[in-house]
Design a protein around this motif. Sequence first.
Motif, PDB file in Angstrom:
ATOM      1  N   ILE A  35       1.547  -1.083   0.106  1.00  0.00           N
ATOM      2  CA  ILE A  35      -0.757   0.195   0.131  1.00  0.00           C
ATOM      3  C   ILE A  35       0.559   1.473  -0.081  1.00  0.00           C
ATOM      4  O   ILE A  35       0.535   1.994  -0.687  1.00  0.00           O
ATOM      5  CB  ILE A  35      -1.014   0.381   1.664  1.00  0.00           C
ATOM      6  N   ARG A  36       1.461   1.322   0.577  1.00  0.00           N
ATOM      7  CA  ARG A  36       2.208   2.208   1.140  1.00  0.00           C
ATOM      8  C   ARG A  36       4.276   2.503  -0.478  1.00  0.00           C
ATOM      9  O   ARG A  36       3.261   3.845  -1.058  1.00  0.00           O
ATOM     10  CB  ARG A  36       4.145   2.040   2.057  1.00  0.00           C
ATOM     11  N   LEU A  37       3.893   1.412  -1.002  1.00  0.00           N
ATOM     12  CA  LEU A  37       4.851   1.519  -2.223  1.00  0.00           C
ATOM     13  C   LEU A  37       3.490   1.917  -2.802  1.00  0.00           C
ATOM     14  O   LEU A  37       4.250   3.048  -4.184  1.00  0.00           O
ATOM     15  CB  LEU A  37       5.268   0.549  -3.068  1.00  0.00           C
ATOM     16  N   PHE A  38       2.283   1.689  -3.489  1.00  0.00           N
ATOM     17  CA  PHE A  38       1.281   1.623  -4.515  1.00  0.00           C
ATOM     18  C   PHE A  38       1.160   3.280  -4.430  1.00  0.00           C
ATOM     19  O   PHE A  38       1.090   3.300  -5.625  1.00  0.00           O
ATOM     20  CB  PHE A  38       0.353   0.621  -4.320  1.00  0.00           C
ATOM     21  N   HIS A  39       0.789   3.722  -3.557  1.00  0.00           N
ATOM     22  CA  HIS A  39       0.319   5.139  -3.664  1.00  0.00           C
ATOM     23  C   HIS A  39       1.954   6.352  -4.136  1.00  0.00           C
ATOM     24  O   HIS A  39       1.191   7.291  -4.368  1.00  0.00           O
ATOM     25  CB  HIS A  39       0.398   6.057  -2.033  1.00  0.00           C
ATOM     26  N   THR A  40       2.976   5.998  -3.637  1.00  0.00           N
ATOM     27  CA  THR A  40       3.749   6.220  -4.155  1.00  0.00           C
ATOM     28  C   THR A  40       4.032   6.904  -5.348  1.00  0.00           C
ATOM     29  O   THR A  40       3.757   7.199  -6.677  1.00  0.00           O
ATOM     30  CB  THR A  40       5.408   6.291  -3.906  1.00  0.00           C
ATOM     31  N   LEU A  41       3.870   5.326  -5.908  1.00  0.00           N
ATOM     32  CA  LEU A  41       3.411   5.237  -7.286  1.00  0.00           C
ATOM     33  C   LEU A  41       2.713   5.114  -8.807  1.00  0.00           C
ATOM     34  O   LEU A  41       2.605   6.029  -9.547  1.00  0.00           O
ATOM     35  CB  LEU A  41       3.925   3.514  -7.622  1.00  0.00           C
ATOM     36  N   VAL A  42       1.397   5.507  -7.273  1.00  0.00           N
ATOM     37  CA  VAL A  42       0.239   6.195  -8.656  1.00  0.00           C
ATOM     38  C   VAL A  42       0.036   7.606  -8.630  1.00  0.00           C
ATOM     39  O   VAL A  42       0.103   8.237  -9.554  1.00  0.00           O
ATOM     40  CB  VAL A  42      -1.210   5.663  -8.129  1.00  0.00           C
ATOM     41  N   ARG A  43       1.153   8.435  -7.911  1.00  0.00           N
ATOM     42  CA  ARG A  43       1.663   9.627  -7.805  1.00  0.00           C
ATOM     43  C   ARG A  43       2.700   9.922  -8.922  1.00  0.00           C
ATOM     44  O   ARG A  43       3.259  11.277  -9.691  1.00  0.00           O
ATOM     45  CB  ARG A  43       1.387  10.636  -6.696  1.00  0.00           C
ATOM     46  N   PHE A  44       3.437   9.137  -9.412  1.00  0.00           N
ATOM     47  CA  PHE A  44       4.512   9.346 -10.065  1.00  0.00           C
ATOM     48  C   PHE A  44       4.662   9.550 -11.366  1.00  0.00           C
ATOM     49  O   PHE A  44       5.186  10.095 -12.067  1.00  0.00           O
ATOM     50  CB  PHE A  44       5.714   7.520  -9.956  1.00  0.00           C
ATOM     51  N   ASP A  45       3.675   9.096 -12.267  1.00  0.00           N
ATOM     52  CA  ASP A  45       3.769   9.372 -14.310  1.00  0.00           C
ATOM     53  C   ASP A  45       3.014  10.144 -13.743  1.00  0.00           C
ATOM     54  O   ASP A  45       3.429  11.536 -14.928  1.00  0.00           O
ATOM     55  CB  ASP A  45       3.069   8.576 -14.504  1.00  0.00           C
ATOM     56  N   PRO A  46       1.944  10.612 -13.583  1.00  0.00           N
ATOM     57  CA  PRO A  46       0.516  11.673 -13.655  1.00  0.00           C
ATOM     58  C   PRO A  46       1.982  13.176 -12.721  1.00  0.00           C
ATOM     59  O   PRO A  46       1.089  14.291 -13.450  1.00  0.00           O
ATOM     60  CB  PRO A  46      -0.593  11.379 -13.151  1.00  0.00           C
ATOM     61  N   VAL A  47       2.637  12.998 -12.038  1.00  0.00           N
ATOM     62  CA  VAL A  47       3.274  14.073 -10.584  1.00  0.00           C
ATOM     63  C   VAL A  47       4.548  14.274 -10.947  1.00  0.00           C
ATOM     64  O   VAL A  47       5.133  14.986 -11.237  1.00  0.00           O
ATOM     65  CB  VAL A  47       2.249  14.729  -9.644  1.00  0.00           C
ATOM     66  N   TYR A  48       4.788  13.637 -10.095  1.00  0.00           N
ATOM     67  CA  TYR A  48       6.650  13.282 -10.135  1.00  0.00           C
ATOM     68  C   TYR A  48       7.765  13.449 -11.081  1.00  0.00           C
ATOM     69  O   TYR A  48       8.130  14.261 -10.949  1.00  0.00           O
ATOM     70  CB  TYR A  48       6.652  12.330  -9.438  1.00  0.00           C
ATOM     71  N   VAL A  49       6.852  12.624 -11.773  1.00  0.00           N
ATOM     72  CA  VAL A  49       7.667  13.019 -13.592  1.00  0.00           C
ATOM     73  C   VAL A  49       8.276  14.463 -13.747  1.00  0.00           C
ATOM     74  O   VAL A  49       9.314  14.608 -14.241  1.00  0.00           O
ATOM     75  CB  VAL A  49       7.120  12.616 -14.887  1.00  0.00           C
ATOM     76  N   VAL A  50       7.293  14.956 -13.592  1.00  0.00           N
ATOM     77  CA  VAL A  50       7.179  16.741 -13.862  1.00  0.00           C
ATOM     78  C   VAL A  50       7.853  17.089 -12.990  1.00  0.00           C
ATOM     79  O   VAL A  50       8.953  18.390 -12.716  1.00  0.00           O
ATOM     80  CB  VAL A  50       6.356  17.160 -14.725  1.00  0.00           C
TER      81      VAL A  50
END
Length: 188
Positions: free
Chosen positions: A107-122
């Motif tokens: 769960i902890r990893l998922f909630h980081t990964l789910v934000r990665f492509d739409p937010v963190y990349v940029v």
Amino acid sequence: DKETNTIVSNESLDILRIINSSFQDLAKNPKLDLFPGGDTAAELEALNTAVIYEGVNNAAYKCGFATKQKPYDLNFKQLFESLALLDERLATRRFLGDTPQPTWLDIRLFHTLVRFDPVYVVYFKTNAKFIANFPNLLGFMRDVFQWSEVSRSVNVKHIKMHYFTSHVALNTYGIIPGHNGPDRKSVV
């Protein structure tokens, strides 16, 4: 705590432990335990400490909030090494602890990964690869997302609105992202 009008904790792992163990009387599935015991507990804690917390969660934020190039570069490198390690681990198992259902660490990893492509990349300048380019991490995300309790907690529109409007001065320091784009050489 509404009775004492105080904040119990703002640490995500502490909150997850509290919710997992203190509200069975209110839970729809009171027997569900996200914190398995024994060898699995030790394995998950070690993976959290060595890879997920510092290598993914913190490294992504340290990239995003870096005010100097060198710390950004070091965290950028650590982040993508950690993602590669996790992608490799998930090639042989469905969840991080090789359990039949997601655990606290999934769960902890998922909630980081789910934000990665739409937010963190940029926003956090973590643009070497998208999570979509890690086949096992992508499959892991799909497996965890299928769990209805998780899918109900994801609102990408809200995630993007929050991040892109919360930190006005986030890129004030002119940090250069660690990758130059598709088919171009990385600067790290």
